[in-house]
Write an enzyme that holds these catalytic residues in place. Structure first.
Site, PDB file in Angstrom:
ATOM      1  N   HIS A 148       0.817  -1.215   0.000  1.00  0.00           N
ATOM      2  CA  HIS A 148       0.000   0.000   0.000  1.00  0.00           C
ATOM      3  C   HIS A 148       0.847   1.260   0.000  1.00  0.00           C
ATOM      4  O   HIS A 148       0.519   2.242  -0.680  1.00  0.00           O
ATOM      5  CB  HIS A 148      -0.927  -0.010   1.211  1.00  0.00           C
ATOM      6  CG  HIS A 148      -2.053  -0.980   1.074  1.00  0.00           C
ATOM      7  ND1 HIS A 148      -2.728  -1.499   2.156  1.00  0.00           N
ATOM      8  CD2 HIS A 148      -2.621  -1.547  -0.013  1.00  0.00           C
ATOM      9  CE1 HIS A 148      -3.670  -2.325   1.734  1.00  0.00           C
ATOM     10  NE2 HIS A 148      -3.620  -2.367   0.430  1.00  0.00           N
TER      11      HIS A 148
ATOM     12  N   ARG B  79     -10.316  -0.327 -11.741  1.00  0.00           N
ATOM     13  CA  ARG B  79     -10.566  -1.275 -10.661  1.00  0.00           C
ATOM     14  C   ARG B  79     -11.999  -1.071 -10.163  1.00  0.00           C
ATOM     15  O   ARG B  79     -12.316  -0.021  -9.613  1.00  0.00           O
ATOM     16  CB  ARG B  79      -9.582  -1.063  -9.521  1.00  0.00           C
ATOM     17  CG  ARG B  79      -8.112  -1.184  -9.896  1.00  0.00           C
ATOM     18  CD  ARG B  79      -7.238  -0.920  -8.670  1.00  0.00           C
ATOM     19  NE  ARG B  79      -5.827  -1.066  -8.951  1.00  0.00           N
ATOM     20  CZ  ARG B  79      -4.998  -0.064  -9.244  1.00  0.00           C
ATOM     21  NH1 ARG B  79      -5.472   1.177  -9.297  1.00  0.00           N
ATOM     22  NH2 ARG B  79      -3.722  -0.284  -9.466  1.00  0.00           N
TER      23      ARG B  79
ATOM     24  N   CYS C  11      -0.543  -3.402 -16.763  1.00  0.00           N
ATOM     25  CA  CYS C  11      -1.271  -2.473 -15.892  1.00  0.00           C
ATOM     26  C   CYS C  11      -0.798  -2.561 -14.451  1.00  0.00           C
ATOM     27  O   CYS C  11      -1.346  -1.911 -13.574  1.00  0.00           O
ATOM     28  CB  CYS C  11      -2.773  -2.724 -15.964  1.00  0.00           C
ATOM     29  SG  CYS C  11      -3.278  -4.372 -15.379  1.00  0.00           S
TER      30      CYS C  11
END
Length: 584
Positions: A206, A308, A516
């Site tokens: 993250h 997403r 991607c």
């Protein structure tokens, strides 16, 4: 966040020696070291879990205190998610979900009813789940940092302490930490924090993902980061992963200024994606919501390489209906359809590309109505397209919503499925997508998909390589493990070999192959990927100009030479050096 605001450097590397970690976001930055504020003071958990401390007639009230505190934290995180965009919004939304997790609250309830105080119950319950997540490994282990952050925030509310967070330094500084929680990383001010350095984490965690969105130089898995003293000046090179301690101030300032000028020049790149010899390479944006799509459409990105769709599902206790989903998808499709029509094109997908990924639930994104509550190894379990094994209607309804959004915007999106491993999965998915007049593709995230790329392309119109998961599964390396960060690196020759296999299959079939994953945000690696046969690259909007500008300086022949050099290298560091040398 285990680092403190003051420290004395423990024994470790020499004070003047350079440190090395895994590079994540290119760029140079210099400044004094700052560290996260002191952690929340947590209560001691007795061996019996605190049972019997609270009188029986007060236990329900103690449970309500815990529930209210958790709800407050979830609400605050949700508000921050709503104010953010793109990856930051998705990560904050997932953390808010964790604060409201039913399993965690159930464990808290059990402990308060046994007589534990609310704060002790929260800590004990959190540690039980943290141990379970750590034992699972893979993407689930990544959630431990998030869980500890939620725990600290709930305890802070219960005990009246300030919520944990990162400092707001008076001068541009380098933030150094063990690791950073999503809520902290997403809220950083790039004018005050000019670079991130962590001892833990990995290149696809993250912290790394949000640092890329912020365009902030970042190095993770840095050996010896704990020896850096607060106030000590460091020069961070996010391209090489090297930290120079106490550099010559004038020389460091000159290097940073030169890098800033180079990045400023790259930021003026306006597209379209094209090599120096005229070879087209589409440079696209990764988005998670309408806000991020609007930002991308206002910039040089030629379209969307990864939309997403998880954000539509993560914030709900029940599956959103077709109409609700379609509304979210319209927000993402509309800005690009409008931009294309403003440029004189039809805006129907023939002149602008928007690639939508179907629900990628499971593993680190568990959804109650889509994935099993407990799995032995969720990273290898029911995730991505595999949710249709439990509920085929989930995919059918999502595709119906995408088709509805396409009708409303006039833009025909490309639709790809995550975690595809077999030819049959690709065939069945393609049939369902084509039945709705959409363009089908699949993601290459597991080695099986790369090895079967030619057979996949017999059924679908395009492939998109997700380098984050492809790297993790190829090297069997937890993406957040600092000990395995050298393995969990997209420059690994084995990963590049699988990309080459996929790219060759695309060339032979005459069909596009994109990337991607986070690897597409690395300008040097972008050149190598093109040399391996990749025809489009999709990255966070902040990374798009640098990638496009770098591609414009090289020819296809140079990219192929760099790719060959990287493939022949023995390790990621050698691959980077070899590719850079090949490109001159």
């Amino acid at each position: 966040m285990s680092a403190t605001s003051t420290s004395t450097a423990p024994a470790g590397p020499d004070a003047g020696a350079a440190l090395r970690g895994t590079p994540v976001v290119p760029g140079l930055a210099v400044g004094p070291v700052v560290r996260p504020a002191l952690r929340v003071r947590l209560p001691q958990v007795p061996a019996d879990g605190g049972a019997g401390v609270v009188p029986e007639d007060e236990r329900d009230a103690e449970l309500e205190r815990a529930r209210a505190a958790a709800a407050t934290v979830a609400e605050r995180l949700s508000a921050r998610a709503a104010a953010a965009t793109g990856d930051a919004a998705a990560v904050l939304g997932a953390t808010a979900q964790l604060a409201a997790d039913r399993g965690l609250l159930s464990e808290v309830r059990k402990r308060t009813r046994a007589g534990a105080t609310a704060d002790v119950a929260v800590v004990a319950a959190s540690e039980r789940f943290a141990d379970l997540l750590a034992a699972m490994g893979g993407l689930m282990a990544e959630r431990v940092t998030d869980l500890h952050d939620v725990r600290d925030r709930v305890v802070a509310v219960l005990t009246g302490q300030p919520e944990p967070g990162v400092p707001r330094p008076d001068v541009p500084s380098v933030l150094v930490a063990e690791d950073l929680a999503p809520a902290d990383t997403a809220g950083l001010d790039p004018a005050r924090v000019v670079a991130l350095v962590t001892r833990g984490g990995g290149p696809t965690g993250h912290t790394a993902i949000i640092a890329r969105q912020l365009g902030m130089p970042c190095v993770v898995a840095t050996a010896g980061a704990e020896t850096l003293e607060v106030g000590e000046t460091v020069l961070v090179d996010g391209g090489t992963g090297v930290l120079e301690r106490r550099p010559d101030e004038a020389a460091a300032a000159a290097r940073v200024e030169a890098d800033r000028a180079e990045r400023a020049a790259a930021a003026t790149w306006a597209g379209p994606g094209r090599l120096a010899d005229g070879t087209p390479v589409a440079v696209l944006a990764n988005v998670a919501d309408g806000g991020a799509a609007a930002t991308a459409a206002a910039g040089p990105a030629e379209g969307v390489g990864l939309f997403r769709t998880e954000l539509c599902f993560l914030g709900t206790a029940v599956e959103p209906d077709v109409e609700a989903q379609a509304g979210v998808y319209v927000e993402v499709l509309a800005p690009f359809a409008e931009r294309a029509r403003a440029a004189g094109g039809p805006g129907d997908g023939t002149d602008v590309k928007v690639v939508l990924r179907t629900l990628d639930a499971g593993s680190d994104k568990p959804i109650a109505y889509a994935t099993p509550a407990e799995e032995e190894n969720p990273a290898l379990g029911v995730r991505g397209l595999r949710v249709v094994r439990r509920d085929a209607g989930l995919l059918e309804r999502q595709l119906d919503a995408v088709a509805l959004a396409a009708d409303r915007t006039g833009l025909r999106p490309w639709v790809m499925a995550p975690m595809v491993a077999t030819e049959a999965e690709a065939r069945d998915f393609a049939a369902a997508v084509r039945a709705r007049g959409l363009v089908p593709g699949v993601m290459v995230e597991v080695p099986a998909a790369a090895l079967l790329a030619a057979r996949m392309l017999a059924h679908v119109d395009f492939l998109s390589i997700g380098t984050n998961d492809l790297t993790q599964y190829t090297l069997a390396a937890d993406r957040l493990s600092a000990d395995l960060a050298d393995l969990n690196d997209p420059w690994q020759p084995a990963v590049l070999a699988l990309v080459a296999t996929t790219g060759l299959a695309g060339q032979r079939a005459g069909k596009p192959v994109g990337v991607c994953g986070e690897a597409a945000a690395d300008p040097l690696l972008a050149c190598v990927l093109v040399g391996l046969g990749v025809t489009s690259l999709s990255a966070a909007s902040a990374a798009v100009p640098a990638v496009g500008a770098r591609l414009a300086t090289v020819t296809l022949e140079q990219c192929r030479a760099a790719a060959a050099a990287a493939l022949d290298a023995a390790d990621p560091a050698a691959a980077r050096d070899a590719a850079a040398a090949a490109l001159g």
